[in-house]
Design a protein around this motif. Structure first.
Motif, PDB file in Angstrom:
ATOM      1  N   ASP A  86       0.905  -1.300  -0.102  1.00  0.00           N
ATOM      2  CA  ASP A  86      -0.025   0.097  -0.071  1.00  0.00           C
ATOM      3  C   ASP A  86       0.823   1.227  -0.026  1.00  0.00           C
ATOM      4  O   ASP A  86       1.805   1.177   0.502  1.00  0.00           O
ATOM      5  CB  ASP A  86      -0.796   0.147   1.243  1.00  0.00           C
ATOM      6  CG  ASP A  86      -2.050  -0.839   1.047  1.00  0.00           C
ATOM      7  OD1 ASP A  86      -2.598  -1.115  -0.100  1.00  0.00           O
ATOM      8  OD2 ASP A  86      -2.545  -1.315   2.311  1.00  0.00           O
TER       9      ASP A  86
ATOM     10  N   ASP B 224       0.755   5.254   0.272  1.00  0.00           N
ATOM     11  CA  ASP B 224      -0.028   6.632   0.689  1.00  0.00           C
ATOM     12  C   ASP B 224       1.006   7.900   0.747  1.00  0.00           C
ATOM     13  O   ASP B 224       2.057   7.754   1.328  1.00  0.00           O
ATOM     14  CB  ASP B 224      -0.804   6.538   2.090  1.00  0.00           C
ATOM     15  CG  ASP B 224      -1.540   7.797   2.492  1.00  0.00           C
ATOM     16  OD1 ASP B 224      -2.732   7.821   1.753  1.00  0.00           O
ATOM     17  OD2 ASP B 224      -1.190   8.406   3.329  1.00  0.00           O
TER      18      ASP B 224
ATOM     19  N   ASP C 221       0.952  11.897   1.850  1.00  0.00           N
ATOM     20  CA  ASP C 221       0.148  12.790   2.500  1.00  0.00           C
ATOM     21  C   ASP C 221       0.463  14.162   1.730  1.00  0.00           C
ATOM     22  O   ASP C 221       1.392  14.505   0.981  1.00  0.00           O
ATOM     23  CB  ASP C 221       0.305  13.077   4.082  1.00  0.00           C
ATOM     24  CG  ASP C 221       1.676  13.340   4.685  1.00  0.00           C
ATOM     25  OD1 ASP C 221       2.608  14.063   3.612  1.00  0.00           O
ATOM     26  OD2 ASP C 221       2.025  13.061   5.766  1.00  0.00           O
TER      27      ASP C 221
END
Length: 260
Positions: free
Chosen positions: A6, A8, A10
């Motif tokens: 995964d 991600d 920010d």
């Protein structure tokens, strides 16, 4: 984008890459190795990403190489073995030379290839209960392709304390060996403390400083990496490797193990 990871990012440009095979203790399959290399290339090329956090889902950071993947290499032909070993080595090299700071969030356990991943992080932070081990020799294998990075991180002398014995060691010993930088009960706060300084730095300067550190520190060269690939291929051909992996799947002690 990924099946075993995964990713991600920010708003600050902090990327968190999570090994996401918790049911397999995040063991590195052929698919995960390939995706880790793709992820490294993606992060390197994304100008908006400034820092990378590498972590594992579930109870453990990374249990090492997937045993089914290793079993397949033992039964494969030489060309296939060499190709797979080269893919693993190339992935580790891509992460080691990544032009962004990499911060490892290590929890639960890091074994075999998991120690290799911790070794290519610029900073690795672990929780106190985390266990570590270069457990390959217990299976008739050797810590080959991860070897150049483990030795670079620990130094030859300290590494020899744990490189061949498959002995499990704790976070305090891992810190003494130089594998991890800090032990903290609040991993998220400790990781954030490592991230924040980079957000005040010029990204290009950080990349060049890291490249210089690798150059001055004697980062693993092509000859060392090639030697590690050959060593892994040779070991996969050895009868001990077949016996060790077979014993694991058959839930029995290998022929060389003391059973008293």
């Amino acid at each position: 984008m990924f099946e075993t990871l995964d990713l991600d990012v920010d708003a600050r440009g902090v990327a968190t890459l999570t090994l996401n095979r918790p049911e397999k203790r995040n063991a590195m399959s052929g698919e995960m190795i390939a995706e880790l290399h793709v992820a490294a290339d993606h992060v390197a090329d994304d100008a908006g990403i400034r820092v990378v956090i590498l972590r594992g889902a579930g109870a453990m950071f990374c249990a090492g190489g997937d045993l089914n993947w290793m079993k397949a290499q033992i039964g494969a032909d030489n060309a296939t073995r060499a190709t797979e070993a080269s893919k693993l080595a190339a992935m580790l090299g891509a992460w080691n030379s990544l032009p962004k700071p990499v911060i490892g969030r290590i929890h639960g356990g890091a074994f075999g290839g998991g120690v290799g991943l911790a070794s290519v992080c610029d900073v690795a932070v672990a929780s106190l209960e985390t266990k570590f081990g270069l457990t390959e020799t217990k299976l008739g294998l050797i810590p080959a392709t991860i070897g150049p990075y483990v030795i670079a991180r620990m130094g030859e002398g300290p590494a020899r304390r744990v490189f061949m014995s498959s002995r499990i060691f704790d976070a305090r010993e891992a810190q003494g060996l130089g594998l991890i930088a800090k032990i903290d009960a609040d991993l998220d706060a400790a990781i954030e403390a490592e991230v924040l300084p980079y957000l005040a730095c010029a990204p290009g300067a950080v990349a060049e400083a890291k490249a210089l550190a690798l150059q001055l520190g004697g980062a693993p060269n092509a000859a060392a990496v090639e030697a590690s690939i050959k060593a892994l291929v040779t070991r996969w051909e050895n009868a001990e490797a077949g016996e060790g992996v077979a014993a694991f799947f058959e839930k029995r002690a290998p022929s060389w193990a003391e059973t008293n």
